[in-house]
Motif scaffolding. Structure first.
Motif, PDB file in Angstrom:
ATOM      1  N   GLU A 112      35.688  45.100  32.253  1.00 54.52           N
ATOM      2  CA  GLU A 112      36.898  44.387  32.381  1.00 54.52           C
ATOM      3  C   GLU A 112      36.486  42.983  32.168  1.00 54.52           C
ATOM      4  N   LYS A 113      37.154  42.243  31.143  1.00 50.89           N
ATOM      5  CA  LYS A 113      36.722  40.783  31.036  1.00 50.89           C
ATOM      6  C   LYS A 113      37.509  40.055  31.989  1.00 50.89           C
ATOM      7  N   LYS A 114      38.793  40.315  32.326  1.00 45.93           N
ATOM      8  CA  LYS A 114      39.836  39.213  32.953  1.00 45.93           C
ATOM      9  C   LYS A 114      39.645  39.656  34.510  1.00 45.93           C
ATOM     10  N   SER A 115      39.867  38.512  35.252  1.00 47.64           N
ATOM     11  CA  SER A 115      39.435  38.467  36.772  1.00 47.64           C
ATOM     12  C   SER A 115      40.498  39.274  37.711  1.00 47.64           C
ATOM     13  N   LEU A 116      42.035  39.251  36.895  1.00 44.97           N
ATOM     14  CA  LEU A 116      42.829  39.972  37.800  1.00 44.97           C
ATOM     15  C   LEU A 116      42.728  41.224  37.705  1.00 44.97           C
ATOM     16  N   PRO A 117      42.841  41.842  36.281  1.00 41.17           N
ATOM     17  CA  PRO A 117      42.589  43.395  36.186  1.00 41.17           C
ATOM     18  C   PRO A 117      41.372  43.770  36.814  1.00 41.17           C
ATOM     19  N   TYR A 118      40.124  42.976  37.021  1.00 35.87           N
ATOM     20  CA  TYR A 118      38.934  43.462  37.353  1.00 35.87           C
ATOM     21  C   TYR A 118      39.291  43.720  38.774  1.00 35.87           C
ATOM     22  N   LEU A 119      39.925  42.860  39.701  1.00 38.20           N
ATOM     23  CA  LEU A 119      40.093  43.005  41.048  1.00 38.20           C
ATOM     24  C   LEU A 119      41.081  44.201  41.317  1.00 38.20           C
ATOM     25  N   LEU A 120      42.110  44.398  40.590  1.00 41.76           N
ATOM     26  CA  LEU A 120      43.148  45.380  40.763  1.00 41.76           C
ATOM     27  C   LEU A 120      42.294  46.834  40.565  1.00 41.76           C
ATOM     28  N   CYS A 121      41.490  46.746  39.350  1.00 46.01           N
ATOM     29  CA  CYS A 121      40.756  47.981  39.014  1.00 46.01           C
ATOM     30  C   CYS A 121      40.017  48.314  40.150  1.00 46.01           C
ATOM     31  N   THR A 122      39.040  47.320  40.611  1.00 45.33           N
ATOM     32  CA  THR A 122      37.914  47.493  41.859  1.00 45.33           C
ATOM     33  C   THR A 122      38.939  48.234  43.227  1.00 45.33           C
ATOM     34  N   MET A 123      40.020  47.442  43.277  1.00 45.37           N
ATOM     35  CA  MET A 123      40.875  47.951  44.438  1.00 45.37           C
ATOM     36  C   MET A 123      41.390  49.510  44.334  1.00 45.37           C
ATOM     37  N   ASN A 124      41.490  49.785  43.043  1.00 44.21           N
ATOM     38  CA  ASN A 124      42.207  51.285  42.749  1.00 44.21           C
ATOM     39  C   ASN A 124      41.095  52.208  42.975  1.00 44.21           C
ATOM     40  N   LEU A 125      39.813  51.943  42.386  1.00 46.10           N
ATOM     41  CA  LEU A 125      38.793  52.939  42.806  1.00 46.10           C
ATOM     42  C   LEU A 125      38.352  53.021  44.037  1.00 46.10           C
ATOM     43  N   LEU A 126      38.244  51.893  44.730  1.00 50.02           N
ATOM     44  CA  LEU A 126      38.067  52.042  46.290  1.00 50.02           C
ATOM     45  C   LEU A 126      38.916  52.745  47.022  1.00 50.02           C
ATOM     46  N   LEU A 127      40.280  52.725  46.530  1.00 50.79           N
ATOM     47  CA  LEU A 127      41.366  53.527  47.190  1.00 50.79           C
ATOM     48  C   LEU A 127      41.311  55.190  46.738  1.00 50.79           C
ATOM     49  N   HIS A 128      40.603  55.190  45.637  1.00 48.09           N
ATOM     50  CA  HIS A 128      40.491  56.852  45.403  1.00 48.09           C
ATOM     51  C   HIS A 128      39.177  57.165  45.903  1.00 48.09           C
ATOM     52  N   GLY A 129      38.500  56.581  46.733  1.00 49.03           N
ATOM     53  CA  GLY A 129      37.319  56.954  47.443  1.00 49.03           C
ATOM     54  C   GLY A 129      36.152  56.748  46.799  1.00 49.03           C
ATOM     55  N   ILE A 130      35.897  55.727  45.818  1.00 50.73           N
ATOM     56  CA  ILE A 130      34.661  55.259  45.058  1.00 50.73           C
ATOM     57  C   ILE A 130      34.185  53.891  45.839  1.00 50.73           C
ATOM     58  N   ASP A 131      33.373  53.977  47.033  1.00 56.43           N
ATOM     59  CA  ASP A 131      33.014  52.722  47.663  1.00 56.43           C
ATOM     60  C   ASP A 131      32.495  51.555  47.044  1.00 56.43           C
ATOM     61  N   ASN A 132      31.577  52.077  46.097  1.00 51.27           N
ATOM     62  CA  ASN A 132      31.023  51.009  45.025  1.00 51.27           C
ATOM     63  C   ASN A 132      31.302  50.958  43.927  1.00 51.27           C
ATOM     64  N   PRO A 133      32.265  50.861  43.212  1.00 47.94           N
ATOM     65  CA  PRO A 133      32.699  50.952  42.016  1.00 47.94           C
ATOM     66  C   PRO A 133      31.710  50.343  40.912  1.00 47.94           C
ATOM     67  N   ARG A 134      31.407  51.352  39.830  1.00 45.20           N
ATOM     68  CA  ARG A 134      30.583  50.852  38.758  1.00 45.20           C
ATOM     69  C   ARG A 134      31.474  49.878  37.585  1.00 45.20           C
ATOM     70  N   LEU A 135      31.644  48.826  38.274  1.00 40.83           N
ATOM     71  CA  LEU A 135      32.761  48.047  37.399  1.00 40.83           C
ATOM     72  C   LEU A 135      31.689  46.744  36.951  1.00 40.83           C
ATOM     73  N   ILE A 136      31.962  46.432  35.460  1.00 43.19           N
ATOM     74  CA  ILE A 136      31.251  45.167  35.466  1.00 43.19           C
ATOM     75  C   ILE A 136      32.205  44.186  34.750  1.00 43.19           C
ATOM     76  N   ARG A 137      32.068  42.987  35.447  1.00 42.98           N
ATOM     77  CA  ARG A 137      33.116  41.872  34.516  1.00 42.98           C
ATOM     78  C   ARG A 137      32.282  40.987  33.582  1.00 42.98           C
ATOM     79  N   ASP A 138      32.754  41.486  32.332  1.00 41.82           N
ATOM     80  CA  ASP A 138      32.263  40.728  31.172  1.00 41.82           C
ATOM     81  C   ASP A 138      32.975  41.028  30.143  1.00 41.82           C
ATOM     82  N   ASN A 139      32.663  40.499  28.884  1.00 43.16           N
ATOM     83  CA  ASN A 139      33.230  40.902  27.673  1.00 43.16           C
ATOM     84  C   ASN A 139      32.626  42.067  27.116  1.00 43.16           C
TER      85      ASN A 139
END
Length: 497
Positions: A240-267
């Protein structure tokens, strides 16, 4: 980290209590002069909930399970250190948060890619405390302290409520030109991708994580051991490129039980172009890339000659073709304009059909993304198993009596039921042409200049069997709607004088 249940006497949060708690939090934030609308309030609430959830799910749990555990966040910056200190309030609290806590979180560095400190620093890279009142901030922190993440029941409850928050966030974001995939659409795309445990699953435009959480929910019951759970967590990946969706996505995955989300902040377009080796390829791509936008010249220059276009959607398609493993598959949302476009778009469609089996295109009713855009969208399903021989089209009709979708009456998952039955399972067996389904040979598509914007050949028959009275009534209704819009426009022009 493996799932765990709450112990005897551990605090839990019911769905009703949690909804009430969230409402109280938002009421507090509305009083603060530094927050303007949900685009400010919801991120503020999310990063605070992230720190509370991380403290309970990772830090406190790790210290109990492992005597040698070293927390990712050191004192006095742990949630349990500062957030529970009710004497820390007013200017002292805002000064601590703005000048100490957030700079510390942004500066964390992990030793390797799995170190949670890297996730934290990326999440907080562009996060700022927007609340001006330290007293209201203390009230908000106290409210967040009433939310618990200590059991799977808590996580499921919070995930449900958070989904409703994200929907409102998406509604607000839609006003600024960002259109998120409706839940019924990403659920259908995930189900018809027939995911398997052990497959790597990527959304290169992950937004707030709708595809990733749906894919995780689809597979989580099969992950019945700690090793399988860890593998599944590693296989759910996003960019995900943008900071706000990145935060929301990380939180969303954390709440689904994924404690260390494999998300990359990049284009994602640059990332996928630069990661070309076999180790970076994936089994499945599920995505709704931005469409209608234009990429920077420096991004376009990274693509091969003949495929350089500023149309973001086509650059994503090209990148996905390179990203998929042999035998991999993709489900992607594309607008009508991409389907009939010529030039470089046609070349990318040619590349797609030569390298992959574009087996199905599902045509969505107009207005699925209403009220933010009326651009008709399509779902393309393809596999990297060899060239296309024929493509099936399936047109999802509007429900009887409906002329479109609205914010309060959106598309429902049940509207995909007939298409799911027709699909024929993973092997796509027994497909037949119907009033909503037809097939076109690859040769016919090639002869048309790779135009994929093909109308339902049975639509004319439907029109011929409608009564003149129905047609006249629909025409009158359309004219009345146009007249109403013109009157609103006239009133607006008069008011502006």
């Amino acid at each position: 980290m493996a799932s765990r249940s709450a112990g005897k006497g551990a605090p839990t949060t019911t769905r009703a209590k949690l909804a009430s708690t969230i409402k109280s939090a938002r009421d507090i934030m509305r009083k603060d002069a530094g927050l303007n609308g949900d685009l400010d309030r919801l991120p503020q609430l999310s990063w605070l909930m992230f720190l509370k959830a991380f403290d309970e799910r990772v830090e406190q749990a790790g210290s109990v399970l492992n005597l040698d555990f070293r927390p990712a966040i050191e004192g006095p910056y742990r949630w349990q250190d500062w957030a529970t200190d009710e004497d820390l309030s007013g200017e002292e609290l805002t000064s601590f948060v703005n000048n100490e806590l957030l700079p510390y979180l942004r500066g964390l560095e992990g030793k390797d890619s799995d170190d949670p400190r890297n996730v934290i620093s990326t999440v907080f890279k562009e996060i700022h405390n927007r609340m001006l009142s330290g007293v209201l901030l203390r009230d908000l922190v106290n409210i967040v302290n009433q939310i618990h993440f200590t059991s799977e029941d808590d996580i499921h409850t919070m995930a449900f409520v958070y989904e409703s928050i994200l929907k409102e966030m998406r509604d607000a974001a839609g006003d600024s030109g960002e259109f998120y995939t409706p839940r019924p659409v990403n659920r259908f795309m995930v189900q018809q991708s027939f995911l398997k445990l052990g497959e790597s699953i990527l959304d290169p435009a992950s937004g707030t994580g709708g595809f990733l959480t749906q894919a995780y929910d689809e597979l989580r019951e099969q992950a019945d051991t700690s090793a399988k759970q860890k593998q599944l967590h590693d296989d759910i990946r996003g960019i995900e490129k943008k900071s706000l969706p990145y935060l929301l996505c990380t939180m969303n995955l954390l709440l689904h039980g994924i404690d260390n989300p494999r998300l990359i902040r990049d284009n994602a377009l640059l990332r996928m172009r630069n990661e070309t080796g076999p180790a970076h390829k994936v089994d499945v791509v599920l995505t709704n890339p931005p469409f209608g936008g234009e990429e920077e010249a420096s991004v376009v220059a990274n693509f091969p000659e003949g495929y350089r276009t500023q149309e973001t959607a086509w650059l994503f398609v090209h990148s996905i073709l390179e990203k998929l493993k042999r035998g991999g598959r993709c489900a992607i949302v594309l607008p009508n304009g991409s389907l009939f476009g010529g030039g470089i778009g046609a070349r990318i469609k040619e590349k797609l059909m030569k390298e992959c089996n574009l087996h199905t295109i599902v045509r969505l009713p107009q207005g699925v993304f209403a009220p933010y855009t009326q651009i008709p969208a399509n779902l393309l399903f393809f596999e990297k198993t060899g060239p296309t021989e024929e493509t099936w089209f399936y047109e999802i009709p509007l429900p009887a009596g409906r002329r479109g979708y609205t914010k309060t009456k959106p598309m429902q998952v049940e509207e995909f039921a007939a298409c799911t039955t027709w699909w024929g399972g993973e092997a796509r067996n027994g497909r037949e042409e119907t009033e909503f389904a037809w097939r076109v040979s690859a040769e016919t598509i090639k002869a048309s200049g790779y135009n994929l914007d093909l109308s339902n050949p049975h639509a004319g028959d439907d029109l011929a069997h409608r009564s003149p009275e129905d047609l006249v009534n629909e025409l009158i209704e359309s004219e009345q709607e146009i007249l109403s819009l013109l009157e609103e426009l006239r009133a607006g022009l008069a008011g502006g004088q």
